[in-house]
Scaffold this motif. Structure first.
Motif, PDB file in Angstrom:
ATOM      1  N   GLY A   6       0.836  -1.197  -0.032  1.00  0.00           N
ATOM      2  CA  GLY A   6      -0.204   0.083  -0.094  1.00  0.00           C
ATOM      3  C   GLY A   6       0.998   1.245  -0.100  1.00  0.00           C
ATOM      4  N   GLY A   7       0.690   2.138   0.932  1.00  0.00           N
ATOM      5  CA  GLY A   7       1.465   3.404   0.920  1.00  0.00           C
ATOM      6  C   GLY A   7       2.778   3.123   1.674  1.00  0.00           C
ATOM      7  N   ARG A   8       3.073   2.151   2.584  1.00  0.00           N
ATOM      8  CA  ARG A   8       3.885   1.969   3.404  1.00  0.00           C
ATOM      9  C   ARG A   8       5.228   1.405   2.585  1.00  0.00           C
ATOM     10  N   THR A   9       6.383   1.694   2.864  1.00  0.00           N
ATOM     11  CA  THR A   9       7.445   1.357   2.305  1.00  0.00           C
ATOM     12  C   THR A   9       8.625   0.755   3.377  1.00  0.00           C
ATOM     13  N   PHE A  10       8.798  -0.306   3.229  1.00  0.00           N
ATOM     14  CA  PHE A  10       9.774  -1.542   4.199  1.00  0.00           C
ATOM     15  C   PHE A  10      11.019  -1.357   3.611  1.00  0.00           C
ATOM     16  N   GLY A  11      11.607  -0.971   2.631  1.00  0.00           N
ATOM     17  CA  GLY A  11      12.744  -0.904   2.043  1.00  0.00           C
ATOM     18  C   GLY A  11      12.851  -0.934   0.438  1.00  0.00           C
ATOM     19  N   HIS A  12      14.183  -1.267   0.003  1.00  0.00           N
ATOM     20  CA  HIS A  12      14.370  -1.398  -1.426  1.00  0.00           C
ATOM     21  C   HIS A  12      15.362  -2.293  -1.836  1.00  0.00           C
ATOM     22  N   LEU A  13      14.815  -2.879  -2.913  1.00  0.00           N
ATOM     23  CA  LEU A  13      15.543  -4.268  -3.482  1.00  0.00           C
ATOM     24  C   LEU A  13      16.450  -3.570  -4.816  1.00  0.00           C
ATOM     25  N   GLY A  14      17.735  -4.007  -4.801  1.00  0.00           N
ATOM     26  CA  GLY A  14      18.617  -3.584  -5.702  1.00  0.00           C
ATOM     27  C   GLY A  14      19.146  -4.681  -6.548  1.00  0.00           C
ATOM     28  N   THR A  15      19.446  -4.599  -7.838  1.00  0.00           N
ATOM     29  CA  THR A  15      20.369  -5.806  -8.538  1.00  0.00           C
ATOM     30  C   THR A  15      21.399  -4.935  -9.262  1.00  0.00           C
ATOM     31  N   VAL A  16      22.569  -5.491  -9.435  1.00  0.00           N
ATOM     32  CA  VAL A  16      23.842  -5.027 -10.044  1.00  0.00           C
ATOM     33  C   VAL A  16      24.289  -6.173 -10.939  1.00  0.00           C
ATOM     34  N   GLY A  17      24.272  -5.780 -12.291  1.00  0.00           N
ATOM     35  CA  GLY A  17      24.816  -6.872 -13.144  1.00  0.00           C
ATOM     36  C   GLY A  17      25.414  -6.330 -14.322  1.00  0.00           C
ATOM     37  N   ARG A  18      26.217  -7.055 -15.104  1.00  0.00           N
ATOM     38  CA  ARG A  18      26.687  -6.272 -16.294  1.00  0.00           C
ATOM     39  C   ARG A  18      25.663  -6.224 -17.467  1.00  0.00           C
ATOM     40  N   THR A  19      24.612  -6.926 -17.560  1.00  0.00           N
ATOM     41  CA  THR A  19      23.586  -6.738 -18.522  1.00  0.00           C
ATOM     42  C   THR A  19      21.905  -6.258 -17.641  1.00  0.00           C
ATOM     43  N   ALA A  20      21.137  -5.771 -18.507  1.00  0.00           N
ATOM     44  CA  ALA A  20      19.922  -5.460 -17.897  1.00  0.00           C
ATOM     45  C   ALA A  20      19.236  -6.874 -17.586  1.00  0.00           C
ATOM     46  N   LEU A  21      18.148  -6.875 -16.820  1.00  0.00           N
ATOM     47  CA  LEU A  21      17.280  -7.916 -16.358  1.00  0.00           C
ATOM     48  C   LEU A  21      16.499  -8.072 -17.365  1.00  0.00           C
ATOM     49  N   ASP A  22      16.415  -9.344 -17.938  1.00  0.00           N
ATOM     50  CA  ASP A  22      15.315  -9.700 -18.940  1.00  0.00           C
ATOM     51  C   ASP A  22      13.963 -10.035 -18.302  1.00  0.00           C
ATOM     52  N   ASP A  23      12.903 -10.227 -19.200  1.00  0.00           N
ATOM     53  CA  ASP A  23      11.382 -10.488 -18.653  1.00  0.00           C
ATOM     54  C   ASP A  23      11.489 -11.598 -17.578  1.00  0.00           C
ATOM     55  N   VAL A  24      12.217 -12.693 -17.721  1.00  0.00           N
ATOM     56  CA  VAL A  24      12.037 -13.916 -16.696  1.00  0.00           C
ATOM     57  C   VAL A  24      12.615 -13.252 -15.354  1.00  0.00           C
ATOM     58  N   ALA A  25      13.954 -12.593 -15.451  1.00  0.00           N
ATOM     59  CA  ALA A  25      14.515 -11.939 -14.240  1.00  0.00           C
ATOM     60  C   ALA A  25      13.736 -10.851 -13.366  1.00  0.00           C
ATOM     61  N   ARG A  26      12.916 -10.204 -14.302  1.00  0.00           N
ATOM     62  CA  ARG A  26      12.225  -9.029 -13.664  1.00  0.00           C
ATOM     63  C   ARG A  26      10.964  -9.680 -13.041  1.00  0.00           C
ATOM     64  N   MET A  27      10.364 -10.684 -13.487  1.00  0.00           N
ATOM     65  CA  MET A  27       9.369 -11.825 -12.939  1.00  0.00           C
ATOM     66  C   MET A  27       9.663 -12.034 -11.659  1.00  0.00           C
ATOM     67  N   LEU A  28      11.164 -12.903 -11.526  1.00  0.00           N
ATOM     68  CA  LEU A  28      11.552 -13.123 -10.340  1.00  0.00           C
ATOM     69  C   LEU A  28      11.852 -12.096  -9.152  1.00  0.00           C
ATOM     70  N   VAL A  29      12.135 -11.109  -9.638  1.00  0.00           N
ATOM     71  CA  VAL A  29      12.482  -9.902  -8.882  1.00  0.00           C
ATOM     72  C   VAL A  29      11.175  -9.538  -8.154  1.00  0.00           C
ATOM     73  N   GLY A  30      10.194  -9.522  -9.214  1.00  0.00           N
ATOM     74  CA  GLY A  30       8.734  -9.082  -8.543  1.00  0.00           C
ATOM     75  C   GLY A  30       8.190  -9.994  -7.689  1.00  0.00           C
ATOM     76  N   HIS A  31       8.616 -11.592  -7.787  1.00  0.00           N
ATOM     77  CA  HIS A  31       8.232 -12.613  -6.811  1.00  0.00           C
ATOM     78  C   HIS A  31       8.740 -12.269  -5.343  1.00  0.00           C
ATOM     79  N   ALA A  32      10.266 -11.832  -5.559  1.00  0.00           N
ATOM     80  CA  ALA A  32      10.925 -11.586  -4.294  1.00  0.00           C
ATOM     81  C   ALA A  32      10.426 -10.641  -3.494  1.00  0.00           C
ATOM     82  N   ILE A  33      10.201  -9.564  -3.995  1.00  0.00           N
ATOM     83  CA  ILE A  33       9.394  -8.293  -3.805  1.00  0.00           C
ATOM     84  C   ILE A  33       8.175  -8.594  -2.679  1.00  0.00           C
ATOM     85  N   SER A  34       7.365  -9.802  -3.297  1.00  0.00           N
ATOM     86  CA  SER A  34       6.072  -9.660  -2.740  1.00  0.00           C
ATOM     87  C   SER A  34       6.584 -10.684  -1.569  1.00  0.00           C
TER      88      SER A  34
END
Length: 499
Positions: A220-248
């Motif tokens: 909702g309107g509450r922020t608990f923190g932030h999740l960052g990734t660092v790599g040589r290339t941008a995240l692809d669609d599948v990686a972004r899906m996994l990041v979204g799952h981790a955030i949930s």
């Protein structure tokens, strides 16, 4: 990842490399056909460009043609022979070699569409494989969240996306990272992204050597923190899906119902108390205590002593809130005016200092921090922290070495320094001549009060290795370290030489 090297290896296509061997590992994401002399204006990079060369008969345009394609990031150029050219011109191949831009020959019987289909089929197969891997990674992340909390989720996510992952709390302090820590420069870039737009669902920045993404973790309107990734290339669609799952998962972990959070804290408190009352108890206790440990299974303890029980109770509440705010497993046990807190073995001393400052508002307090120990030796970790706490004045946080107050007296320090040089000469000489670390081993063993596990963890070696080194010290000094008096004398000499 589909590359030019893979494409040329497809024997049914009968493609022949003529130049640009240095670029065989360029990434391919599509195939285009064009007979324009300046097709780069309609390209965005990573394409394989196919041409029959009908407008490339003039050798003076070859260099400009290839340089423009290389500048936009084209993966490779394929020339169909049998039309304008019977073979790829040597002059064009020479330019391709200079640029490192793969230039290959397509025989007349091979249709361009066959190359396009081969690349599309390979990309589809790889995407299917990535989706299959993601379906396996998601349950692993969910199980990790249930058993190991946020730190375990970060480890699983990093493994699944193949990039470094870091979790920041709302104060932008690092809660967890894997595999290993990110560089200070990349960490600062992550924090800058958050500061720029803290409410953003996702933000990306690209540097010369890394692509950094950061996403808000909240409900909702509450922020608990932030999740960052660092790599040589941008995240692809599948990686972004996994990041979204981790955030949930992280949001659910941090937004547990208040009563459930209280019950969990009480469970941790009771488990710590049980381990301190009976260090030999193992059934179920070690599994719960492991939640307080770092990935190597190590902990350290913080002991705090207040002026009265009421102040300790207030301090306990403050500590629970602060640790919870930092996504930290909460193990806080009160024993009268004393508080015992379990920290991870890889927690910095700055965290202990911050916690000490937080509880200062509860009343006059002194504190002590012990050395890093195996989680199985949690009772010893607390004992060390209490020892340091007893030597601390009100308003002071001491580490285990804070017990050395007598060693600051000049006559005592000089006498111990002289004894150190004479009595420990065989060990010191052995270290100097053979490059060993027997002196450091002896100090770790004595400071751990003869506990092999604690000393081995401090030195970062196996217990058997530590035991062998200690036996070598006994031989050199002709002493028996089982004698408490001998251990005390040697420890004073070693500590006194440092003061």
């Amino acid at each position: 990842m589909t590359t030019v090297r893979w494409l040329l290896a497809q024997r049914r296509l009968r493609l022949t490399l003529r130049g640009g061997v240095a670029g065989l590992d360029r990434h391919v994401d599509c195939v285009m056909t064009s007979e324009l002399t300046q097709p780069g204006e309609w390209l965005s990079g990573d394409e394989v460009l196919l041409t029959t060369g009908l407008r490339l008969g003039d050798p003076t345009i070859w260099r400009d043609y290839l340089e423009r394609l290389d500048a936009v990031g084209v993966a490779a150029v394929g020339m169909g022979v049998g039309f304008e050219f019977d073979a790829v011109p040597a002059g064009m191949a020479s330019v391709a070699d200079e640029l490192g831009l793969p230039l290959f020959e397509v025989p007349l019987p091979v249709p361009f569409s066959a190359i396009t289909r081969a690349v599309l089929d390979q990309i589809a197969a790889q995407r299917s494989s990535r989706l299959l891997a993601a379906t396996k990674a998601q349950p692993k992340m969910t199980r990790a969240a249930a058993s190991g909390g946020s730190t375990a989720v970060i480890r699983e996510l990093a493994d699944a996306v193949g990039q470094k992952v870091v979790l920041l709390d709302t104060g932008l302090a690092v809660v967890a990272n894997a595999p290993g820590s990110v560089s200070s420069a990349d960490l600062n870039r992550l924090r800058d992204l958050v500061i720029r737009d803290p409410a953003s669902a996702a933000a990306v920045t690209v540097t010369d050597d890394a692509t950094i993404t950061v996403s808000r973790v909240g409900s909702g309107g509450r922020t608990f923190g932030h999740l960052g990734t660092v790599g040589r290339t941008a995240l692809d669609d599948v990686a972004r899906m996994l990041v979204g799952h981790a955030i949930s998962l992280l949001a659910i972990e941090h937004a547990k119902p208040r009563q459930l959070r209280r019950d969990l804290v009480e469970l941790h408190t009771d488990t710590l108390a049980s381990a301190l009352d009976d260090p030999t108890e193992r059934v179920g206790v070690q599994r719960i205590l492991a939640r307080a440990a770092d990935p190597s299974g190590r902990v350290r303890a913080l002991a705090l002593r207040f002026g009265d029980d009421d102040a300790a109770t207030r301090g306990q509440r403050l500590l629970i809130d602060e640790l919870d705010h930092r996504w930290h497993a909460v193990f806080v046990h009160r024993d009268g005016p004393e508080l015992m807190v379990l920290l991870r073995g890889d927690d910095s001393t700055e965290l202990a200092t911050t916690l000490f400052a937080v509880v200062n508002s509860a009343g006059p307090v002194g504190g002590g921090v012990g050395t890093v120990t195996d989680v199985r030796d949690v009772a010893d970790a607390v004992r060390q922290a209490r020892l340091a706490c007893r030597s601390a004045a009100v308003g002071q946080l001491a580490d285990l070495h804070g017990t050395r107050s007598l060693l600051t007296v000049d006559p005592v320090r000089r006498a111990l320094a002289d004894a150190h040089a004479q009595r420990l000469a065989p060990v010191l000489n052995h270290d100097a001549e053979h490059g060993t670390e027997l002196r450091a081993t002896l100090l770790a063993y004595l400071e751990a009060n003869g506990n092999w596990g604690v000393a081995a963890a401090t030195q970062g070696v196996h217990r058997h290795t530590l035991r062998h080194r200690v036996e070598r010290v006994e031989d050199l000094l002709d002493v028996d370290l089982a004698d408490a008096r001998v251990r005390a004398e040697l420890l004073l000499m070693l500590l006194g030489a440092h003061e």
